[in-house]
Design an enzyme around this catalytic site. Structure first.
Site, mmCIF file in Angstrom:
data_model
loop_
_atom_site.group_PDB
_atom_site.id
_atom_site.type_symbol
_atom_site.label_atom_id
_atom_site.label_comp_id
_atom_site.label_asym_id
_atom_site.label_seq_id
_atom_site.Cartn_x
_atom_site.Cartn_y
_atom_site.Cartn_z
ATOM 1 N N ASP A 143 -4.579 7.539 0.350
ATOM 2 C CA ASP A 143 -4.534 8.606 -0.658
ATOM 3 C C ASP A 143 -5.610 9.645 -0.343
ATOM 4 O O ASP A 143 -6.795 9.377 -0.526
ATOM 5 C CB ASP A 143 -4.767 7.951 -2.032
ATOM 6 N N ASN A 191 -5.892 12.787 -1.734
ATOM 7 C CA ASN A 191 -6.361 13.668 -2.817
ATOM 8 C C ASN A 191 -6.916 12.913 -4.026
ATOM 9 O O ASN A 191 -7.242 13.510 -5.046
ATOM 10 C CB ASN A 191 -5.267 14.652 -3.246
ATOM 11 N N ASP A 213 -5.647 10.909 -6.259
ATOM 12 C CA ASP A 213 -4.929 10.740 -7.543
ATOM 13 C C ASP A 213 -4.374 9.322 -7.719
ATOM 14 O O ASP A 213 -3.687 9.035 -8.693
ATOM 15 C CB ASP A 213 -3.811 11.784 -7.682
ATOM 16 N N ASP A 255 -0.426 9.733 0.100
ATOM 17 C CA ASP A 255 0.235 11.009 0.389
ATOM 18 C C ASP A 255 0.297 11.250 1.898
ATOM 19 O O ASP A 255 -0.258 10.475 2.688
ATOM 20 C CB ASP A 255 -0.484 12.160 -0.337
ATOM 21 N N ASP A 270 19.296 4.207 4.902
ATOM 22 C CA ASP A 270 19.229 3.304 3.749
ATOM 23 C C ASP A 270 20.630 2.817 3.360
ATOM 24 O O ASP A 270 21.577 3.618 3.299
ATOM 25 C CB ASP A 270 18.616 4.108 2.593
ATOM 26 N N GLU A 272 19.864 0.203 7.989
ATOM 27 C CA GLU A 272 19.522 -0.891 7.078
ATOM 28 C C GLU A 272 20.855 -1.407 6.552
ATOM 29 O O GLU A 272 21.464 -0.822 5.660
ATOM 30 C CB GLU A 272 18.660 -0.409 5.908
HETATM 31 C C1 GLC Z 1 17.191 0.049 0.273
HETATM 32 C C2 GLC Z 1 15.712 0.257 0.135
HETATM 33 C C3 GLC Z 1 15.282 -0.217 -1.210
HETATM 34 C C4 GLC Z 1 16.011 0.585 -2.257
HETATM 35 C C5 GLC Z 1 17.522 0.480 -2.069
HETATM 36 C C6 GLC Z 1 18.248 1.531 -2.855
HETATM 37 O O1 GLC Z 1 17.529 -1.270 0.331
HETATM 38 O O2 GLC Z 1 15.049 -0.382 1.182
HETATM 39 O O3 GLC Z 1 13.902 -0.084 -1.387
HETATM 40 O O4 GLC Z 1 15.687 0.125 -3.542
HETATM 41 O O5 GLC Z 1 17.881 0.698 -0.737
HETATM 42 O O6 GLC Z 1 18.053 2.789 -2.266
#
Ligand code: GLC
Length: 563
Positions: A34, A36, A38, A42, A220, A281
């Protein structure tokens, strides 16, 4: 740790198609560093810590989402794919990070979230105020409800995060309206990928980031974009991100054949640039189905969750390793290996509480607690096994410090939507997302200058801080550095794997003939004798006084032989 490898000659020749052997380090930006003060990490924080990653020896970073988001699912709910959320910085910060990473010889992979947007995305806002059947609704999966007045959800699908996968909206005139599909949180409406406008938009988003210089995308939920025609019933429950097989049937929301055409289109876009990659993924089984995502006109890599869920069992690990290599070889793709990420319990804790494998949906104060010592010992051995495997490896931030899961987070600080949607019955993923300790004893152990931290660190993180481990022989950080150095020097990741004969079932042992390296992991309880000709290079814990490999230890040895 014992490191006998200093006599090796360096070979730093860059392989072509860099991703085939790359070590890729996942950064979860809000918990990395981090700048900044907060309390939320970032992009400038990431840039400030690139030296740590260069010294560690990684080839690339993958950044979890930093785009504009209301953070209903920690940034996996994107409201604007072409801008940076103010809490992470600005587009200029992203440009600076990409440039600085490249200056450090580190490539940059960004996360692309195509299955769903945020409910605050301009498209979804337009959809809810537009009438049923309008083009605005047609970008998402809106359907009429069942029952006399549409009061029941259109089908029985469940959300991965718990509860129904459907939410009903109020129409513009205030009357109860249509339902929209969300495989995840209700604030993550699924896009309709049969709509050409959706497809074009994502080609454009790819180009937007490729033009800014990113080297690739982590895609994703890559197995979820296309749903079976007619959204047929699926009454089975939905485990966290599991979904490829249930009694042999393929669920209608996962791994539909239609997804592949989408990735062929993306590959064409990437191929107009140099050296860029896509990693899926995709929670897909068996390995042959997963290999379809990495055929030579689709993605370059897919995460290997079969390896991650094998637990601490020699047979399961051997099977996952052999199965992945065989399936990937059949399509000419590299295998990938991963033990931890932002969705699963960190592997030191997981290998203590769940050595039999599978996924653990978080650990809470009321659950059986991990044994930190056993867990770390197994984790170091598991990591050294993983780092020896041919192909590409993914590391998750903090695993190089041996960080355990935070297993006693107070309920009131939890943020994972899975925890809320399961009504607190599962702890969820916050415990693996705790901000990193950089400086022992500093405010928030150096995560931020102010000591603010969006999740509290457990007391033990002081012991694990990066500066408490750097230069300390036997520390987990030095073990990772040494392993990555040997991997690079001996180019082990580009080798073939040949199982070594003559070991017990409780041992995973293989040769990397081109590198003249033998790898032995002892998952049994008795010490394992090494062959006479084997000279240890690096071991996850010291060998015993006879030079044997103790329980829960991996050793890499130099062996003579034809190269
Ligand atoms: C993927 C991501 C996970 C997220 C899900 C929905 O599995 O790794 O973190 O919650 O997709 O986008």
């Amino acid at each position: 740790m014992t490191d006998f490898s200093s006599d090796l000659t360096a070979d730093t020749t860059e392989p072509t198609e860099w991703w085939r052997t790359a070590v890729i380090y996942q950064i979860y930006p809000r918990s990395f560093a981090d700048a900044n003060g907060d309390g939320t990490g970032d992009l400038r924080g990431v840039t400030s810590r690139l030296d740590h990653l260069r010294d560690l020896g990684v080839d690339a970073i993958w950044l979890s989402p930093f785009y504009v988001s209301p953070m209903a699912d920690a940034g996996y709910d994107v409201a604007d794919y072409r801008d940076v959320d103010p809490q992470f910085g600005t587009l200029d910060d992203a440009d600076a990070l990409i440039a600085e990473a490249h200056r450090h010889d580190i490539r940059v992979i960004v996360d692309l979230v195509p299955n769903h947007t945020s409910d605050e995305h301009a498209w979804f806002r337009a959809a809810v105020v537009s009438p049923p059947g309008s083009p605005e609704r047609g970008r998402y999966l809106f359907r009429d409800g069942r029952g006399e007045s549409g009061e029941l959800p259109p089908n029985s699908w469940r959300s991965v995060f718990g509860g129904s996968a459907w939410t009903r909206i109020e129409e513009a005139d205030g009357s109860p309206g249509q339902w929209y599909l969300h495989l995840f949180d209700s604030r993550q409406p699924d896009l309709d990928w049969t709509n050409p406008e959706v497809r074009e938009e994502f080609h454009d988003i790819l180009r937007f980031w490729l033009d800014r210089g990113v080297d690739g995308f982590r895609v994703d939920v890559a197995h979820g974009l296309v749903k079976a025609v007619g959204l047929p019933e699926w009454d089975h429950g939905q485990e966290l991100l599991e979904g490829a097989t249930a009694g042999g049937e393929r669920p209608p929301m996962w791994d539909q054949d239609g997804v592949h055409e989408i990735y062929r289109g993306w590959r064409k876009v990437l191929d107009t640039y140099e050296d860029r990659m896509l990693v899926a993924e995709a929670w897909v089984e068996p390995a042959e189905r997963l290999a379809r995502y990495v055929r030579d006109d689709e993605m370059h890599q897919a995460f290997n969750f079969a390896f991650l869920t094998s637990g601490w069992r020699a047979g399961a690990l051997r099977e996952a390793i052999a199965g992945s290599i065989e399936a990937n070889d059949s399509v000419g793709a590299p295998s990938t290996w991963v033990l931890s990420n932002h969705d699963v319990v960190r592997h030191p804790s997981r290998l203590s509480v769940a050595p039999d494998g599978g996924l653990v949906n978080g650990i809470g104060s009321d659950d059986p607690q991990p044994d930190e010592e056993i867990g770390l010992r197994r984790a170091r051995a598991a990591t050294m096994l993983m780092l020896a495997l041919p192909g590409s490896t993914y590391l998750y931030q903090g695993e190089e410090l041996g960080l355990p899961e935070h297993t006693t987070l107070p309920d009131e600080v939890r943020q994972d939507p899975a925890w809320f949607r399961h009504h607190g019955e599962v702890a969820g993923r916050d415990g693996c997302r705790v901000p990193l300790p950089w400086q022992a004893g500093a405010p928030a152990n150096g995560f931020s200058t102010t000591g603010r931290s969006w999740l509290p660190q457990p007391d033990s993180y002081t012991r694990y801080a990066a500066d408490a481990q750097a230069g300390i022989e036997g520390s987990t950080l030095e073990l990772y550095r040494a392993a990555l150095r040997i991997r690079r020097e001996r180019r082990t990741a580009a080798c073939t794997l040949a199982w070594a004969e003559g070991y017990d079932d409780s041992v995973v042992a293989f040769n990397l003939p081109e590198a003249r390296v033998l790898v032995v992991t002892n998952l049994g309880s008795e010490p394992v004798r090494l062959p006479e000709h084997a000279a240890p290079l690096l071991s996850s814990e010291p060998l015993d006084e006879h030079g044997n490999v103790p329980a829960d230890v991996t050793v890499w040895c130099s062996v003579p032989g034809a190269s």
